[in-house]
Design a protein around this motif. Structure first.
Motif, mmCIF file in Angstrom:
data_model
loop_
_atom_site.group_PDB
_atom_site.id
_atom_site.type_symbol
_atom_site.label_atom_id
_atom_site.label_comp_id
_atom_site.label_asym_id
_atom_site.label_seq_id
_atom_site.Cartn_x
_atom_site.Cartn_y
_atom_site.Cartn_z
ATOM 1 N N LYS A 11 6.711 -63.659 28.108
ATOM 2 C CA LYS A 11 7.978 -62.990 28.410
ATOM 3 C C LYS A 11 8.162 -61.794 27.475
ATOM 4 C CE LYS A 11 10.391 -67.289 29.700
ATOM 5 N NZ LYS A 11 11.520 -68.187 29.312
ATOM 6 N N VAL A 12 8.498 -60.672 28.054
ATOM 7 C CA VAL A 12 8.771 -59.466 27.268
ATOM 8 C C VAL A 12 10.110 -58.900 27.722
ATOM 9 C CG1 VAL A 12 7.999 -57.161 26.625
ATOM 10 C CG2 VAL A 12 6.310 -58.973 26.996
ATOM 11 N N ALA A 13 11.056 -58.762 26.813
ATOM 12 C CA ALA A 13 12.380 -58.236 27.146
ATOM 13 C C ALA A 13 12.355 -56.720 27.152
ATOM 14 C CB ALA A 13 13.412 -58.742 26.142
ATOM 15 N N VAL A 14 13.081 -56.142 28.096
ATOM 16 C CA VAL A 14 13.179 -54.684 28.217
ATOM 17 C C VAL A 14 14.658 -54.315 28.206
ATOM 18 C CG1 VAL A 14 12.660 -52.662 29.631
ATOM 19 C CG2 VAL A 14 11.037 -54.582 29.552
ATOM 20 N N LEU A 15 15.065 -53.541 27.207
ATOM 21 C CA LEU A 15 16.466 -53.132 27.067
ATOM 22 C C LEU A 15 16.594 -51.650 27.391
ATOM 23 C CD1 LEU A 15 19.393 -53.802 26.196
ATOM 24 C CD2 LEU A 15 18.710 -53.190 23.854
ATOM 25 N N GLY A 16 17.392 -51.350 28.425
ATOM 26 C CA GLY A 16 17.557 -49.970 28.872
ATOM 27 C C GLY A 16 16.702 -49.723 30.092
ATOM 28 N N LEU A 34 5.737 -61.084 31.910
ATOM 29 C CA LEU A 34 6.935 -61.465 32.654
ATOM 30 C C LEU A 34 8.114 -60.674 32.074
ATOM 31 C CD1 LEU A 34 6.322 -65.324 32.551
ATOM 32 C CD2 LEU A 34 5.692 -63.727 34.387
ATOM 33 N N PRO A 35 8.433 -59.493 32.657
ATOM 34 C CA PRO A 35 9.501 -58.671 32.091
ATOM 35 C C PRO A 35 10.891 -59.252 32.349
ATOM 36 C CG PRO A 35 8.603 -57.620 34.053
ATOM 37 C CD PRO A 35 7.761 -58.826 33.801
ATOM 38 N N LEU A 36 11.706 -59.304 31.289
ATOM 39 C CA LEU A 36 13.111 -59.703 31.383
ATOM 40 C C LEU A 36 13.931 -58.441 31.138
ATOM 41 C CD1 LEU A 36 12.969 -62.938 29.172
ATOM 42 C CD2 LEU A 36 12.556 -62.741 31.637
ATOM 43 N N ARG A 60 23.253 -62.992 26.041
ATOM 44 C CA ARG A 60 23.694 -64.392 26.048
ATOM 45 C C ARG A 60 22.925 -65.198 25.004
ATOM 46 N NH1 ARG A 60 20.160 -67.790 28.439
ATOM 47 N NH2 ARG A 60 18.561 -66.951 29.816
ATOM 48 N N ASN A 61 23.456 -66.350 24.673
ATOM 49 C CA ASN A 61 22.793 -67.251 23.727
ATOM 50 C C ASN A 61 21.434 -67.681 24.272
ATOM 51 O OD1 ASN A 61 24.939 -67.194 21.941
ATOM 52 N ND2 ASN A 61 25.947 -68.973 22.874
ATOM 53 N N ALA A 62 20.484 -67.823 23.378
ATOM 54 C CA ALA A 62 19.133 -68.280 23.723
ATOM 55 C C ALA A 62 18.381 -67.290 24.605
ATOM 56 C CB ALA A 62 19.171 -69.654 24.393
ATOM 57 N N ALA A 63 18.855 -66.044 24.690
ATOM 58 C CA ALA A 63 18.175 -65.057 25.538
ATOM 59 C C ALA A 63 16.753 -64.780 25.063
ATOM 60 C CB ALA A 63 18.971 -63.748 25.559
ATOM 61 N N PHE A 64 16.491 -64.973 23.769
ATOM 62 C CA PHE A 64 15.177 -64.629 23.235
ATOM 63 C C PHE A 64 14.249 -65.822 23.087
ATOM 64 C CE2 PHE A 64 17.493 -60.795 21.997
ATOM 65 C CZ PHE A 64 16.562 -59.818 22.335
ATOM 66 N N ASP A 65 14.619 -66.950 23.684
ATOM 67 C CA ASP A 65 13.715 -68.098 23.646
ATOM 68 C C ASP A 65 12.385 -67.739 24.305
ATOM 69 O OD1 ASP A 65 15.725 -69.466 22.457
ATOM 70 O OD2 ASP A 65 16.129 -70.841 24.128
ATOM 71 N N GLU A 92 17.123 -60.370 13.806
ATOM 72 C CA GLU A 92 17.458 -61.629 13.131
ATOM 73 C C GLU A 92 16.434 -62.720 13.420
ATOM 74 O OE1 GLU A 92 21.304 -62.627 14.545
ATOM 75 O OE2 GLU A 92 22.333 -61.033 13.439
ATOM 76 N N LEU A 93 15.947 -62.743 14.655
ATOM 77 C CA LEU A 93 15.028 -63.800 15.085
ATOM 78 C C LEU A 93 13.566 -63.457 14.819
ATOM 79 C CD1 LEU A 93 16.719 -64.695 18.497
ATOM 80 C CD2 LEU A 93 16.820 -66.007 16.356
ATOM 81 N N GLY A 94 13.300 -62.246 14.320
ATOM 82 C CA GLY A 94 11.924 -61.857 14.058
ATOM 83 C C GLY A 94 11.146 -61.482 15.300
ATOM 84 N N VAL A 95 11.840 -61.184 16.406
ATOM 85 C CA VAL A 95 11.157 -60.750 17.632
ATOM 86 C C VAL A 95 10.726 -59.300 17.453
ATOM 87 C CG1 VAL A 95 11.417 -60.310 20.104
ATOM 88 C CG2 VAL A 95 12.465 -62.336 19.070
ATOM 89 N N PRO A 96 9.447 -58.966 17.587
ATOM 90 C CA PRO A 96 8.998 -57.591 17.384
ATOM 91 C C PRO A 96 9.704 -56.617 18.333
ATOM 92 C CG PRO A 96 7.122 -59.083 17.433
ATOM 93 C CD PRO A 96 8.321 -59.886 17.855
ATOM 94 N N VAL A 97 10.178 -55.516 17.784
ATOM 95 C CA VAL A 97 10.840 -54.468 18.573
ATOM 96 C C VAL A 97 9.897 -53.286 18.675
ATOM 97 C CG1 VAL A 97 12.851 -52.948 18.745
ATOM 98 C CG2 VAL A 97 13.103 -55.251 17.770
ATOM 99 N N ASP A 98 9.708 -52.788 19.885
ATOM 100 C CA ASP A 98 8.759 -51.695 20.139
ATOM 101 C C ASP A 98 9.353 -50.795 21.211
ATOM 102 O OD1 ASP A 98 6.449 -50.159 20.029
ATOM 103 O OD2 ASP A 98 5.080 -51.809 20.506
ATOM 104 N N ASN A 99 8.608 -49.764 21.606
ATOM 105 C CA ASN A 99 9.021 -48.918 22.729
ATOM 106 C C ASN A 99 7.823 -48.626 23.616
ATOM 107 O OD1 ASN A 99 7.594 -46.917 21.356
ATOM 108 N ND2 ASN A 99 9.424 -45.814 20.688
#
Length: 469
Positions: A11-16, A34-36, A60-65, A92-99
């Motif tokens: 799972k990889v989160a995409v913001l924006g 699996l893009p979120l 939301r809570n647990a969004a980065f599980d 805070e959770l140590g999830v790597p942030v990239d672009n």
């Protein structure tokens, strides 16, 4: 499309979900991730849904599980003045942030390259002013040389929307400080630094942070060649850091303000002539003075940067000279949009700050200057030394009266609207004059962006010139 590698089944989160965000989601999916996807804007979420991506609320809570990484669009603050709440949670959770730029450099090279005769190359351009023109000029020169070339990043398309490389492909990327600051991988073959002037300081915590963001393009991945503008102390410092000796020709110093000395490789422009020097000898000289797409010292600096970058590809000075001469310029950047009865009309709507306006005001001998809009801190006081060629200023928009108070002895007229300013400037212009739109202000009081402002100016000029025939 460049399928993103390294996240298969993750799972990889995409913001924006603007241009780069949607391109990122498509490229992640193509690479087996699996893009979120999420955007605060309902309209942006609707566009994502139309492409088959179900929005996933990252607030939301647990969004980065079980999320492997968060990929962020460049317009979203990630550090100063304060991180976006979603990014803050990832930190805070140590999830790597990239672009998307970081993903591009992780994914662009493939095993297919083993069969190529000529390796693909990536040229990245950063700096405060001139990035877009320099990027487009490099693309134009490479295209004139007959090599496959693509332009992306902060101009044109999203980097992950590019097609896979062919034999000999050159990719030219314009990168903003937002992009260079966050990318976890930055490995260009050639890195270009045009210049530095104050901008986006709130996003970088001051001038030092702004320069540090630009500097990462050079120090993060170690490009094979560096092309560095040395007209400011930051550029001289960067060039010094990237060199191991005075004669180190992996660094090409460029200038539009001075003749460069020393045994290294340099390209500089003086009195309208571009000169290339190497090992204490002049290699080439090009007359830039009559090239219509490159007016003024600031464009001569862009020409030096593009020339140097394309020389690293092995292109000849004569080929580059022909390409410089045929370059038409970019819309809204010192763009000649009309000429009649000895009067030129130039659209530099992209001159949204005093530094870029100052460069435009030094490019022409006698100017009817259209300025104004949503003025920035300090107004136009600092432009006083650059008003010598201004025959008269025609002021528009929210800051028209503020600008009028700051013009001192320069003749001026408050016109309020672009329509009136163009009409008055055209009526009063004499042969040899240039009617120049260089607002030194943002556009948001009257237009959604600088492009719409420039398009309105261009349309008014076209209508006026058409009425003369």
């Amino acid at each position: 499309m460049i399928p993103v590698r390294g996240y298969t089944g993750r799972k990889v989160a995409v913001l924006g979900l603007g241009r780069s965000g949607l391109a990122t989601a498509r490229a992640l999916q193509a690479g087996g991730a699996l893009p979120l996807v999420w955007d605060d804007s309902p309209e942006s979420r609707a566009r994502a849904e139309a492409e088959g991506f179900a929005p996933f609320d990252l607030t939301r809570n647990a969004a980065f599980d079980d999320v492997a990484a968060l990929i962020v669009s460049p317009g979203i603050p990630h550090l100063y003045p304060a991180p976006n709440a979603v990014i803050a949670r990832a930190l805070e959770l140590g999830v790597p942030v990239d672009n998307d730029i970081g993903l591009f450099f992780r994914s662009f090279a493939t095993r297919d390259w083993d069969g190529f005769d000529q390796m693909p190359r990536v040229i990245c351009v950063t700096g405060s002013n001139g990035k877009s023109t320099t990027t487009a000029l490099i693309r134009h020169i490479v295209a004139e040389a007959g090599r496959p070339v693509h332009m992306a990043g902060n101009i044109g398309r999203g980097v992950l929307d590019l097609p896979p490389a062919e034999d000999g492909t050159v990719v030219v990327l314009e990168l903003s400080s937002y992009q260079t600051e966050l990318a976890r991988a930055l490995t260009p073959d050639v890195a270009v630094f045009t210049n530095l002037s104050p901008d986006h300081l709130d996003r970088h915590g001051g001038m030092g942070g702004y320069f540090a963001a630009k500097r990462r393009l050079f120090t993060q991945g170690g490009p094979d060649r560096c092309v560095i503008g040395v007209d400011e102390v930051e550029g001289r410092f960067l060039a010094n850091q990237m060199s191991v000796a005075p004669e180190d020709d992996r660094v090409i110093r460029i200038s539009a303000a001075a003749r460069l000395e020393g045994p290294g490789w340099s390209v500089f422009a003086r009195k309208g002539f571009l000169s290339e020097w190497r090992k204490g000898r002049q290699i080439a000289s090009i007359d830039l003075r009559e090239m219509p797409g490159l007016p003024g010292a600031h464009n001569h600096q862009n020409a030096c940067a593009a020339y140097a970058a394309t020389r690293t590809l092995g292109l000849s000075p004569r080929l580059i000279e022909g390409a410089l001469a045929s370059f038409a310029g970019l819309p809204h950047r010192s763009q000649l949009v009309g000429e009649a009865e000895g009067v030129r009309f130039v659209n530099d709507s992209k001159a949204t700050n005093v530094d870029s306006a100052a460069k435009a005001l030094q490019a022409f001998p006698r100017i009817r200057w259209i300025a104004g809009g949503m003025g920035k801190e300090g107004g136009i006081v600092s432009l006083q030394p650059h008003l010598g060629a201004v025959a008269k200023a025609y002021l528009i928009g929210h800051s028209a009266r503020e600008f009028a108070l700051q013009l001192a002895g320069t003749p001026h007229e408050i016109c309020e609207t672009m329509d009136q300013a163009v009409a008055r400037a055209a009526e009063e212009a004499e042969p040899g004059d240039t009617v120049l739109l260089a607002p030194a202000a943002a556009s948001f009081d009257q237009y959604p962006d600088f492009e719409k402002r420039g398009e309105h100016f261009t349309a008014l000029v076209a209508a006026r010139l058409a009425g003369r025939h």
